[in-house]
Design an enzyme around this catalytic site. Structure first.
Site, PDB file in Angstrom:
ATOM      1  N   CYS A  16       0.845  -1.205   0.000  1.00 53.30           N
ATOM      2  CA  CYS A  16       0.000   0.000   0.000  1.00 53.30           C
ATOM      3  C   CYS A  16       0.872   1.243   0.000  1.00 53.30           C
ATOM      4  CB  CYS A  16      -0.940   0.008   1.205  1.00 53.30           C
ATOM      5  SG  CYS A  16      -0.100   0.295   2.773  1.00 53.30           S
ATOM      6  N   CYS A  19       3.328   1.658   2.832  1.00 55.65           N
ATOM      7  CA  CYS A  19       4.576   0.909   2.642  1.00 55.65           C
ATOM      8  C   CYS A  19       5.576   1.763   1.854  1.00 55.65           C
ATOM      9  CB  CYS A  19       4.333  -0.386   1.876  1.00 55.65           C
ATOM     10  SG  CYS A  19       3.143  -1.493   2.621  1.00 55.65           S
ATOM     11  N   ASP A 427      11.416  29.222 -31.522  1.00 57.16           N
ATOM     12  CA  ASP A 427      12.563  29.556 -32.357  1.00 57.16           C
ATOM     13  C   ASP A 427      12.165  29.255 -33.805  1.00 57.16           C
ATOM     14  OD1 ASP A 427      15.336  30.089 -33.026  1.00 57.16           O
ATOM     15  OD2 ASP A 427      15.515  27.929 -33.328  1.00 57.16           O
ATOM     16  N   ASP A 631      16.069  24.161 -30.207  1.00 57.29           N
ATOM     17  CA  ASP A 631      16.797  22.931 -30.531  1.00 57.29           C
ATOM     18  C   ASP A 631      17.542  22.363 -29.332  1.00 57.29           C
ATOM     19  OD1 ASP A 631      18.961  24.562 -30.198  1.00 57.29           O
ATOM     20  OD2 ASP A 631      19.618  24.527 -32.278  1.00 57.29           O
ATOM     21  N   ASP A 635      19.535  27.533 -28.102  1.00 60.04           N
ATOM     22  CA  ASP A 635      18.575  28.312 -27.323  1.00 60.04           C
ATOM     23  C   ASP A 635      18.630  27.965 -25.840  1.00 60.04           C
ATOM     24  OD1 ASP A 635      17.281  29.471 -29.731  1.00 60.04           O
ATOM     25  OD2 ASP A 635      16.735  27.392 -30.085  1.00 60.04           O
TER      26      ASP A 635
END
Length: 742
Positions: A16, A19, A427, A631, A635
């Site tokens: 659960c 745990c 871009d 890319d 950038d």
């Protein structure tokens, strides 16, 4: 700074959310561990640690000490976890079937022959195997938790069934105790047994459903072949396991086979289907010197490759690792759930005890039976699992579905942020355009006989630049003039956002923007060229100026066509209520032409990397949540500053490491899909958490007997256990709706 290592380790034996919280707390408190996060749904521990201070084996010891286990071996860890889960499901299925097989006659004896003197003894005989054989796991784990001063869902099941069983056993052995006091003794064996049967059934269904949430990972892992054909030095081939391959090995690949490792083709040639990695639908031609990736499918010819990356170093392995880590990460909203889970079970036990006391105080000893049943119902109906599964199951399905659609989402934080963005900054080159610019026009200012040598110099200088426009110039010159004698280039300098300059044969040459040309030329730019450059820019072309010292040598127009998918993607983003901006280093007229074609109203031209970052900051200062798409390298400043960074990675780029979201193809239409998927996933998380909290807020008072004074209704523990099992299952099933959606 310490050399920290990050690992995702499978966790076993969790039952659960409590745990998961226990394992997380134990590991996080170990010296040398910086962060630890356990995903209950995935069954994984994501840990960042200092290997100089602690090892995974030490973590395993600490986890085992509290009754759980870790798989620390890196080889085939995921496969071993899968095997353990299958073994656990088979065992759970057997126990569930036996429990229900015994509960059928038990219910019959409890309802039809309940007043027969021999009935309690038959019920006792049927209940013992259900509780202590089929349900022994609840008692074993509950006892281990108690020894360590902890409690989880198994504690609640063990406690509730033990109370019902022991009370019934006392009534079976000593019925006179109640008869002498004028009370008819009742037994509740069927309630105790049905609690175990319902919880086992709920766990079995939950395990199956959880298995479906991780199907994306299994499909990705299935792309990796098990065997490879190793080419020996004498040219003979033999099959070896993938794990036996090393970088530098030569591997043979036949038509129709999956490529086993990343490498370079050294012999032969073929067409390779890379759609499962890059998303590009058309097969890619491969010749000696070309790169091939593990998991892709060789179609026509046979070839030999030289292995470059094997095992965990392949692009496919990195993708699988990223998806697994993303699925194992925690959304910010999960912190609330973690705090609730930490106190959930002790609180429920206290409420159960309080329920029993209130019933005795209000109703006296005559209400002992009802008080006991109400207390047992409170223990059974409380469900930490629904809370624990609410967030991770939705994340696993959402991130897995994204990966199948060639969208890599780095973590839950990125997923949650992506759904909130209201502004996208794009871009231009390679993102909105094809990224394969070509030279369309040349205008030379020198006699024809001088051009050949000047073209050679231009090609040599541009070949040292990494700008996409430079590659277009080099390609055009090679097509026009073919191979030229090499010239020596010295003092090469890249002037960011303006152009490049270099020295060849003792003379300074430059290539760049109009601004650079205006700076370098002794005279003004001729009006004829100014007008021509303006027309080119109005048509959406970039203009490159080439000069020697203070003399203008040539002007070139370069076209980079806009992708059809970009126009559709921008339109879709705008329909979703997201504002779209474009940034480019091109001139304003070129930018305006491209923006008009795309339907973008807001754009900035002639921007440098610093300008892009400042542009993002200005938008954020206006209160906007910004996603930057680029890319992943040029950038990087703007990507780092944005609320969500999105890279067009094409599956093999370093962008997979730096961006929050990677679109693995060159198709920008993946971006609106990613936003929609993010919104759906976050909506599912909120739904799951709402229902999990509401279930417990309504269920616990109902089980305690809140409706009894008004309508005389008291929830039977058997139905309380059914409700508890249903709550977990409903959360997982709700998450799976996303998987099945289009």
């Amino acid at each position: 700074m310490k050399n920290m290592e990050k690992r995702t380790l499978p966790v076993l034996e969790m039952s659960c959310a409590v745990c998961a919280a226990s394992v997380e707390r134990v590991v996080r408190d170990l010296p040398g561990v910086r962060t630890a996060a356990v995903n209950f749904a995935a069954g994984t521990l994501q840990v960042e640690y200092d290997p100089a201070e602690i090892s995974p084996e030490k973590m395993q010891e600490a986890v085992r000490a509290i009754g759980y286990d870790l798989i620390v071996e890196q080889e085939d860890a995921a496969e071993r976890q899968e095997q353990e889960q299958r073994r656990h499901r088979r065992k759970l299925k057997r126990r569930t079937l036996w429990a229900w097989a015994l509960c059928g006659p038990l219910m019959l004896f409890g309802m039809v022959w309940m007043h027969e003197p021999w009935s309690p003894w038959v019920q006792l005989g049927l209940t013992v195997p259900v509780l202590f054989v089929c349900g022994r796991g609840f008692y074993a784990v509950g006892w281990r938790q108690a020894v360590h001063g902890k409690a989880n869902m198994d504690t609640l099941v063990a406690l509730s069934t033990a109370i019902a069983f022991l009370f019934s056993l006392f009534n079976t052995l000593y019925p006179r105790f109640w008869i002498d006091r004028g009370v008819e003794p009742h037994v509740y064996y069927e309630a105790a047994a049905m609690i175990v049967a319902f919880v086992l059934l709920g766990k079995l269904l939950e395990e199956r459903a959880k298995g479906s949430t991780s199907s994306a990972i299994r499909r990705l892992m299935g792309l990796q072949p098990r065997q490879a054909r190793l080419v020996e030095a004498d040219g003979t081939e033999r099959e070896v396991p993938i794990a036996a391959l090393r970088p530098g090995d030569r591997v043979g690949v036949r038509p129709g086979e999956r490529i086993p490792v990343d490498g370079l083709v050294v012999e032969g040639g073929s067409y390779v289907d890379e759609s499962m990695i890059s998303g590009e639908p058309l097969p890619v031609g491969k010749q000696p010197g070309d790169r091939v990736l593990a998991g892709t499918i060789n179609q026509r010819g046979a070839f030999v490759l030289e292995a470059q990356a094997v095992g965990a170093g392949t692009v496919l392995a990195r993708i699988v690792r990223m998806v697994r880590e993303a699925q194992g990460s925690k959304a910010p909203v999960q912190r609330i759930v973690d705090r609730v889970s930490a106190v959930f079970v002790p609180t429920v036990m206290a409420v159960s005890l309080l329920t029993f006391v209130v019933w005795l105080v209000v109703g006296g000893s005559g209400e002992l039976t009802r008080g006991l049943l109400a207390a047992v119902s409170v223990l059974v109906i409380a469900c930490p699992c629904a809370l624990g599964l609410a967030t991770p199951t939705a994340l696993m399905v959402g991130i897995g579905k994204a990966a199948e659609g060639h969208i890599l989402i780095k973590d839950a934080f990125a997923l949650e942020n992506l759904c909130r963005i209201d502004t996208v900054v794009l871009d231009k080159t390679g993102t909105l355009t094809e990224g394969r610019p070509t030279v369309t026009d040349w205008v030379w200012q020198v006699p024809v006989e001088e051009r050949g040598h000047l073209q050679t110099i231009l090609g040599a200088v541009e070949s040292k630049s990494e700008h996409p426009l430079a590659a277009a110039v080099v390609a055009a010159l090679q097509n026009e003039a073919g191979e030229s004698p090499a010239v020596e280039v010295s003092d090469f300098r890249s002037l960011t956002g303006r152009g490049i300059e270099a020295r060849v044969e003792g003379v300074d040459y430059w290539v760049g923007s109009r601004g650079m040309a205006a700076e370098r030329l002794s005279d003004t730019i001729p009006e004829r060229l100014e007008a021509l450059a303006e027309r080119w820019q109005e048509a959406g072309r970039s203009v490159v100026w080439y000069g020697r010292g203070a003399e203008l040598l040539a002007v070139a127009a370069i076209a980079d066509p806009v992708k059809t998918a970009s126009i559709e993607a921008v339109g879709e983003l705008r329909r979703m209520g997201i504002e779209v901006h474009m940034l480019t280093g091109d001139g304003r007229r070129t930018a305006a032409a491209v923006a008009a074609e795309l339907g973008i109203d807001r754009f900035e031209a002639e921007v440098l990397p610093d300008d892009k970052q400042r542009y993002i900051e200005r938008l954020q200062a206006q209160g906007r949540r910004v996603a930057m798409v680029g890319d992943g390298i040029n950038d990087s400043q703007a990507l780092a500053r944005a609320d969500v960074s999105v890279a067009m990675g094409r599956g093999t780029d370093i962008a997979m490491e730096v961006a929050m979201v990677t679109l693995m193809t060159s198709d920008l239409s993946l971006l609106p899909r990613a936003v929609v998927l993010s919104r759906r996933t976050v909506r599912l998380i909120r739904q799951n958490l709402f229902w999990a909290f509401v279930y417990n807020l309504i269920g616990i008072p109902l089980a305690a007997g809140a409706l009894y004074p008004v309508w005389g209704l008291l929830l039977n523990p058997m139905w309380a256990s059914a409700a508890m099992a249903f709550s977990s299952l409903s959360v997982v099933t709700n998450s799976l709706r996303l998987k099945w959606s289009k």
